[in-house]
Design a protein around this motif. Structure first.
Motif, PDB file in Angstrom:
ATOM      1  N   LYS A   1      95.445 -40.236  -1.173  1.00 39.32           N
ATOM      2  CA  LYS A   1      94.031 -40.584  -1.268  1.00 39.32           C
ATOM      3  C   LYS A   1      93.195 -39.865  -0.221  1.00 39.32           C
ATOM      4  CE  LYS A   1      94.547 -45.033  -3.568  1.00 39.32           C
ATOM      5  NZ  LYS A   1      94.164 -46.447  -3.622  1.00 39.32           N
ATOM      6  N   ARG A   2      93.770 -39.602   0.943  1.00 37.29           N
ATOM      7  CA  ARG A   2      92.997 -38.950   1.998  1.00 37.29           C
ATOM      8  C   ARG A   2      93.103 -37.438   1.940  1.00 37.29           C
ATOM      9  NH1 ARG A   2      93.698 -40.977   8.110  1.00 37.29           N
ATOM     10  NH2 ARG A   2      92.907 -42.846   7.074  1.00 37.29           N
ATOM     11  N   TYR A   3      94.317 -36.920   1.692  1.00 32.57           N
ATOM     12  CA  TYR A   3      94.540 -35.490   1.788  1.00 32.57           C
ATOM     13  C   TYR A   3      94.922 -34.823   0.470  1.00 32.57           C
ATOM     14  CZ  TYR A   3      94.785 -36.627   6.772  1.00 32.57           C
ATOM     15  OH  TYR A   3      94.508 -37.087   8.033  1.00 32.57           O
ATOM     16  N   GLY A   4      95.381 -35.600  -0.508  1.00 30.24           N
ATOM     17  CA  GLY A   4      95.900 -34.982  -1.720  1.00 30.24           C
ATOM     18  C   GLY A   4      94.922 -34.868  -2.868  1.00 30.24           C
ATOM     19  N   LEU A   5      93.866 -35.701  -2.846  1.00 30.51           N
ATOM     20  CA  LEU A   5      92.953 -35.770  -3.984  1.00 30.51           C
ATOM     21  C   LEU A   5      91.504 -35.840  -3.536  1.00 30.51           C
ATOM     22  CD1 LEU A   5      94.882 -38.495  -6.018  1.00 30.51           C
ATOM     23  CD2 LEU A   5      94.757 -36.075  -6.612  1.00 30.51           C
ATOM     24  N   ASN A   6      90.617 -35.411  -4.425  1.00 33.79           N
ATOM     25  CA  ASN A   6      89.188 -35.687  -4.279  1.00 33.79           C
ATOM     26  C   ASN A   6      88.887 -36.856  -5.214  1.00 33.79           C
ATOM     27  OD1 ASN A   6      86.425 -35.829  -4.276  1.00 33.79           O
ATOM     28  ND2 ASN A   6      86.083 -33.636  -4.588  1.00 33.79           N
ATOM     29  N   LEU A   7      88.815 -38.059  -4.644  1.00 30.54           N
ATOM     30  CA  LEU A   7      88.761 -39.271  -5.457  1.00 30.54           C
ATOM     31  C   LEU A   7      87.473 -39.413  -6.256  1.00 30.54           C
ATOM     32  CD1 LEU A   7      90.341 -41.810  -2.941  1.00 30.54           C
ATOM     33  CD2 LEU A   7      91.434 -40.733  -4.906  1.00 30.54           C
ATOM     34  N   ILE A   8      86.414 -38.720  -5.850  1.00 30.79           N
ATOM     35  CA  ILE A   8      85.146 -38.854  -6.574  1.00 30.79           C
ATOM     36  C   ILE A   8      84.979 -37.771  -7.640  1.00 30.79           C
ATOM     37  CG2 ILE A   8      84.005 -40.020  -4.654  1.00 30.79           C
ATOM     38  CD1 ILE A   8      82.602 -37.388  -3.997  1.00 30.79           C
ATOM     39  N   ASP A   9      85.984 -36.918  -7.788  1.00 27.70           N
ATOM     40  CA  ASP A   9      85.923 -35.873  -8.814  1.00 27.70           C
ATOM     41  C   ASP A   9      86.908 -36.200  -9.936  1.00 27.70           C
ATOM     42  OD1 ASP A   9      85.023 -33.564 -10.033  1.00 27.70           O
ATOM     43  OD2 ASP A   9      85.207 -32.345  -8.216  1.00 27.70           O
ATOM     44  N   ASP A  10      86.868 -35.396 -10.997  1.00 28.82           N
ATOM     45  CA  ASP A  10      87.668 -35.711 -12.174  1.00 28.82           C
ATOM     46  C   ASP A  10      89.062 -35.088 -12.106  1.00 28.82           C
ATOM     47  OD1 ASP A  10      87.422 -33.021 -12.993  1.00 28.82           O
ATOM     48  OD2 ASP A  10      85.590 -33.445 -14.096  1.00 28.82           O
ATOM     49  N   ILE A  11      89.880 -35.415 -13.101  1.00 25.37           N
ATOM     50  CA  ILE A  11      91.253 -34.908 -13.157  1.00 25.37           C
ATOM     51  C   ILE A  11      91.262 -33.391 -13.215  1.00 25.37           C
ATOM     52  CG2 ILE A  11      93.337 -34.810 -14.580  1.00 25.37           C
ATOM     53  CD1 ILE A  11      92.716 -37.678 -15.481  1.00 25.37           C
ATOM     54  N   SER A  12      90.389 -32.822 -14.021  1.00 30.94           N
ATOM     55  CA  SER A  12      90.366 -31.380 -14.220  1.00 30.94           C
ATOM     56  C   SER A  12      90.161 -30.634 -12.908  1.00 30.94           C
ATOM     57  CB  SER A  12      89.260 -31.017 -15.220  1.00 30.94           C
ATOM     58  OG  SER A  12      89.220 -29.629 -15.443  1.00 30.94           O
ATOM     59  N   ARG A  13      89.171 -31.045 -12.123  1.00 31.88           N
ATOM     60  CA  ARG A  13      88.882 -30.374 -10.852  1.00 31.88           C
ATOM     61  C   ARG A  13      90.019 -30.569  -9.852  1.00 31.88           C
ATOM     62  NH1 ARG A  13      83.408 -29.355  -9.712  1.00 31.88           N
ATOM     63  NH2 ARG A  13      82.429 -28.515 -11.603  1.00 31.88           N
ATOM     64  N   ASN A  14      90.636 -31.726  -9.867  1.00 32.48           N
ATOM     65  CA  ASN A  14      91.737 -31.979  -8.942  1.00 32.48           C
ATOM     66  C   ASN A  14      92.963 -31.147  -9.292  1.00 32.48           C
ATOM     67  OD1 ASN A  14      91.539 -34.346  -6.782  1.00 32.48           O
ATOM     68  ND2 ASN A  14      90.163 -34.854  -8.466  1.00 32.48           N
ATOM     69  N   VAL A  15      93.281 -31.049 -10.567  1.00 33.38           N
ATOM     70  CA  VAL A  15      94.458 -30.288 -10.981  1.00 33.38           C
ATOM     71  C   VAL A  15      94.297 -28.812 -10.635  1.00 33.38           C
ATOM     72  CG1 VAL A  15      95.768 -29.476 -12.988  1.00 33.38           C
ATOM     73  CG2 VAL A  15      95.186 -31.900 -12.772  1.00 33.38           C
ATOM     74  N   SER A  16      93.097 -28.295 -10.766  1.00 36.14           N
ATOM     75  CA  SER A  16      92.878 -26.856 -10.558  1.00 36.14           C
ATOM     76  C   SER A  16      92.687 -26.473  -9.092  1.00 36.14           C
ATOM     77  CB  SER A  16      91.638 -26.408 -11.348  1.00 36.14           C
ATOM     78  OG  SER A  16      90.459 -27.028 -10.819  1.00 36.14           O
ATOM     79  N   GLY A  17      92.552 -27.484  -8.219  1.00 34.75           N
ATOM     80  CA  GLY A  17      92.110 -27.218  -6.851  1.00 34.75           C
ATOM     81  C   GLY A  17      92.933 -26.241  -6.050  1.00 34.75           C
ATOM     82  N   ALA A  18      94.248 -26.183  -6.255  1.00 36.03           N
ATOM     83  CA  ALA A  18      95.101 -25.296  -5.457  1.00 36.03           C
ATOM     84  C   ALA A  18      95.422 -23.984  -6.173  1.00 36.03           C
ATOM     85  CB  ALA A  18      96.407 -26.008  -5.106  1.00 36.03           C
ATOM     86  N   ALA A  19      94.910 -23.800  -7.389  1.00 39.61           N
ATOM     87  CA  ALA A  19      95.258 -22.607  -8.175  1.00 39.61           C
ATOM     88  C   ALA A  19      94.027 -21.977  -8.810  1.00 39.61           C
ATOM     89  CB  ALA A  19      96.277 -22.979  -9.249  1.00 39.61           C
ATOM     90  N   LEU A  20      92.922 -22.007  -8.092  1.00 35.99           N
ATOM     91  CA  LEU A  20      91.684 -21.471  -8.660  1.00 35.99           C
ATOM     92  C   LEU A  20      91.795 -19.980  -8.963  1.00 35.99           C
ATOM     93  CD1 LEU A  20      88.999 -23.331  -6.498  1.00 35.99           C
ATOM     94  CD2 LEU A  20      89.661 -23.787  -8.859  1.00 35.99           C
ATOM     95  N   GLY A  21      92.611 -19.279  -8.198  1.00 33.19           N
ATOM     96  CA  GLY A  21      92.770 -17.847  -8.437  1.00 33.19           C
ATOM     97  C   GLY A  21      93.337 -17.552  -9.808  1.00 33.19           C
ATOM     98  N   LYS A  22      94.193 -18.438 -10.320  1.00 29.34           N
ATOM     99  CA  LYS A  22      94.788 -18.242 -11.639  1.00 29.34           C
ATOM    100  C   LYS A  22      93.790 -18.506 -12.757  1.00 29.34           C
ATOM    101  CE  LYS A  22      98.854 -19.832 -12.455  1.00 29.34           C
ATOM    102  NZ  LYS A  22     100.021 -20.714 -12.618  1.00 29.34           N
ATOM    103  N   LEU A  23      92.725 -19.250 -12.433  1.00 28.05           N
ATOM    104  CA  LEU A  23      91.759 -19.671 -13.455  1.00 28.05           C
ATOM    105  C   LEU A  23      90.417 -18.962 -13.320  1.00 28.05           C
ATOM    106  CD1 LEU A  23      92.478 -23.494 -13.084  1.00 28.05           C
ATOM    107  CD2 LEU A  23      93.402 -21.975 -14.846  1.00 28.05           C
ATOM    108  N   SER A  24      90.373 -17.950 -12.461  1.00 27.84           N
ATOM    109  CA  SER A  24      89.097 -17.299 -12.146  1.00 27.84           C
ATOM    110  C   SER A  24      89.059 -15.870 -12.662  1.00 27.84           C
ATOM    111  CB  SER A  24      88.859 -17.290 -10.633  1.00 27.84           C
ATOM    112  OG  SER A  24      88.841 -18.591 -10.122  1.00 27.84           O
ATOM    113  N   SER A  25      87.847 -15.433 -12.894  1.00 27.25           N
ATOM    114  CA  SER A  25      87.595 -14.045 -13.271  1.00 27.25           C
ATOM    115  C   SER A  25      86.321 -13.598 -12.566  1.00 27.25           C
ATOM    116  CB  SER A  25      87.437 -13.920 -14.791  1.00 27.25           C
ATOM    117  OG  SER A  25      87.097 -12.595 -15.151  1.00 27.25           O
TER     118      SER A  25
END
Length: 512
Positions: A351-375
């Motif tokens: 809850k403190r370090y692993g997730l952004n609790l006020i954001d959605d599942i999609s943003r949380n799942v992508s948070g550490a791999a944005l380079g793979k999803l970016s252009s």
């Protein structure tokens, strides 16, 4: 006088698109310890928030009968005036204030001219601390205390409010065995004084040892209330009520086929970030492809410090050490370098370090791999949503869409989001720090199944856990840690809780 101090009748609570509670009933006898059990998302915490006024009258259907009278609470202050106090899993203490200031926050002890009488406040706080068995000065800042002592401060705070009914939500989830035993002993002492307690807990062995009755909730409905004096009621019986079936084994079977070495750590030494002492001292371990390696140690042994410092030196001051990935030495000076090298770390504090609790599942799942999803520096929203949906399905995350806010998910589903975030980075090594803390047996089984899928795909997994049965149930080998040093390793087929505990309490590695 009625034997029941509390009755909750036909409680129904609905959130947008979700019925969290449906026609729930609960009866609690005066002066007992009453446990509430259920899987994550079953509605346990929601029910207690209704009772304590977090969800005020008008936001739910049904009625609360306290001491024989129908009661309506417009907020927490109303329920506290009636003698109901709730201690949440996330403790509501101000770290920079003293113990006394926290105990009387909002109900300050005042003397002449309406000024706060600090002498009176400290004296009364001292009396309350003695009642809960906490040997600390009332002027001690709460932030300097460990979690176990902070729990005792919360109970002292409850006692200052003339509590009749004390609600504890996962009170021992973050405590070691010693602190847990002390806290449970204190709750038994409160029972002897006539104070009624309601405990929500996933530690079923503790429930069996302390509770007088246990109410099981499943999918927002009351299933049954068990008399814990009945010899037929044990952990397996509670689990059957929680999940609606027998768990034939707490740990799914897995055929162990370790391959080549993936990660090796040698002579790893790290200093505390603010004190001149070693928190990790010449530690070393290795893990192979298709293998689960456990790290066992008592609270304060340096387990998390070891993991975080390996993960891009995200904890402490690096002194020395070497990391080898598939036989080649690598230098990981930042978290980004660790991720790029194929190492992932799922924190113990989601809850403190692993997730952004006020954001959605999609943003949380992508948070550490944005380079793979970016252009060209922009995140492709469609790819982000597609990846999140794949993990929502494959990880069985119970949420209507990937746009669901993570903070509203149960603990087990939040943990699956954390794992999804790191799996999207496609790591070779996944370090899991207390991966099942605070989640129920059914969700634990799902997490173990996910771990088995990872090692079957050739991943190397390191699991840090305070629960020795868990390490023995899911690992191939277990390393033991004491005072920052690796004191031994055992293949699981040779390991027992007693042998691990012996190694965990050694000051240096046993030879021979």
């Amino acid at each position: 006088m009625d034997d029941n101090i509390l009755e909750m009748r036909s409680i129904t609570k609905t959130f947008p698109g979700v019925k969290a509670l449906e026609d729930v009933t609960l009866s609690v006898r005066r002066g007992e310890i009453h446990a509430i059990c259920g899987e994550n998302g079953a509605g346990k915490s929601t029910l207690m928030k209704v009772l304590s006024g977090v969800y005020p009258a008008g936001q739910y259907d049904g009625e609360i009968v306290l001491d024989g009278r129908v009661s309506t609470f417009g907020g927490i202050r109303d329920s506290e005036h009636a003698g109901i106090v709730i201690i949440h899993q996330e403790l509501a203490l101000v770290p920079y204030l003293s113990i006394a200031e926290n105990i009387f926050l909002g109900s300050e002890k005042r003397g002449r001219f309406g000024l706060i009488d600090w002498n009176l406040a400290n004296a009364e706080a001292g009396r309350l601390l003695r009642e809960v068995g906490l040997d600390e000065s009332p002027v001690t800042p709460v932030g300097t205390l460990g979690v176990g002592k902070q729990q005792l401060v919360e109970i002292a705070k409850a006692l200052s409010k003339d509590v009749k009914l004390l609600i504890l939500d996962e009170p021992t989830a973050a405590l070691n065995d010693t602190d847990s035993a002390h806290l449970l002993g204190l709750i038994r002492g409160l029972r002897e004084r006539g104070i009624t307690s309601i405990i929500i807990s996933h530690k079923l062995n503790e429930i069996v040892s302390i509770a007088d009755h246990t109410t099981v909730i499943r999918d927002g409905r009351t299933v049954e209330t068990l008399d814990m004096a009945d010899p037929a009621v044990d952990v397996d019986r509670i689990i059957r009520g929680m999940v609606g079936r027998d768990l034939e084994s707490y740990y799914p079977e897995r055929e162990s086929r370790p391959g080549e070495e993936v990660l090796r750590v040698e002579d790893w030494t790290v200093r505390h970030p603010t004190h001149d002492r070693l928190v990790v001292d010449s530690a070393g371990f290795d893990v192979r492809a298709g293998e689960v390696v456990g790290i066992a140690g008592l609270m304060g042994a340096g387990r998390t410090e070891l993991a975080m410092s390996i993960f891009g030196r995200s904890y402490g001051n690096f002194v020395r050490g070497r990391i080898f990935l598939r036989g080649e030495e690598i230098r990981l000076r930042t978290v980004a370098e660790a991720i790029d090298a194929g190492i992932a770390y799922a924190t113990e504090d989601r809850k403190r370090y692993g997730l952004n609790l006020i954001d959605d599942i999609s943003r949380n799942v992508s948070g550490a791999a944005l380079g793979k999803l970016s252009s060209r520096g922009f995140v492709d929203a469609n790819e982000e949503a597609k990846a999140a949906e794949e993990y929502r399905t494959s990880m069985n995350i119970k949420a209507p869409t990937v746009k669901s806010i993570v903070g509203k998910l149960s603990g087990g589903n939040q943990q699956k989001v954390v794992l999804s975030k790191w799996l999207l980075t496609d790591p070779d090594v996944l370090i899991l720090d207390e991966p099942t803390r605070g989640i129920d047996v059914g969700a634990k089984y799902e997490i173990y199944t996910i771990i088995n899928r990872l090692v079957a795909a050739g991943k190397a997994v390191v699991v840090i856990s305070s629960e020795l049965p868990e390490l023995l149930g899911i690992c191939d080998r277990v390393f033991t840690l004491s005072a920052g040093r690796i004191t031994g390793q055992l293949p699981v087929r040779e390991a027992t809780q007693e042998r691990l505990m012996t190694l965990m309490t050694q000051e240096k590695e046993l030879v021979g």
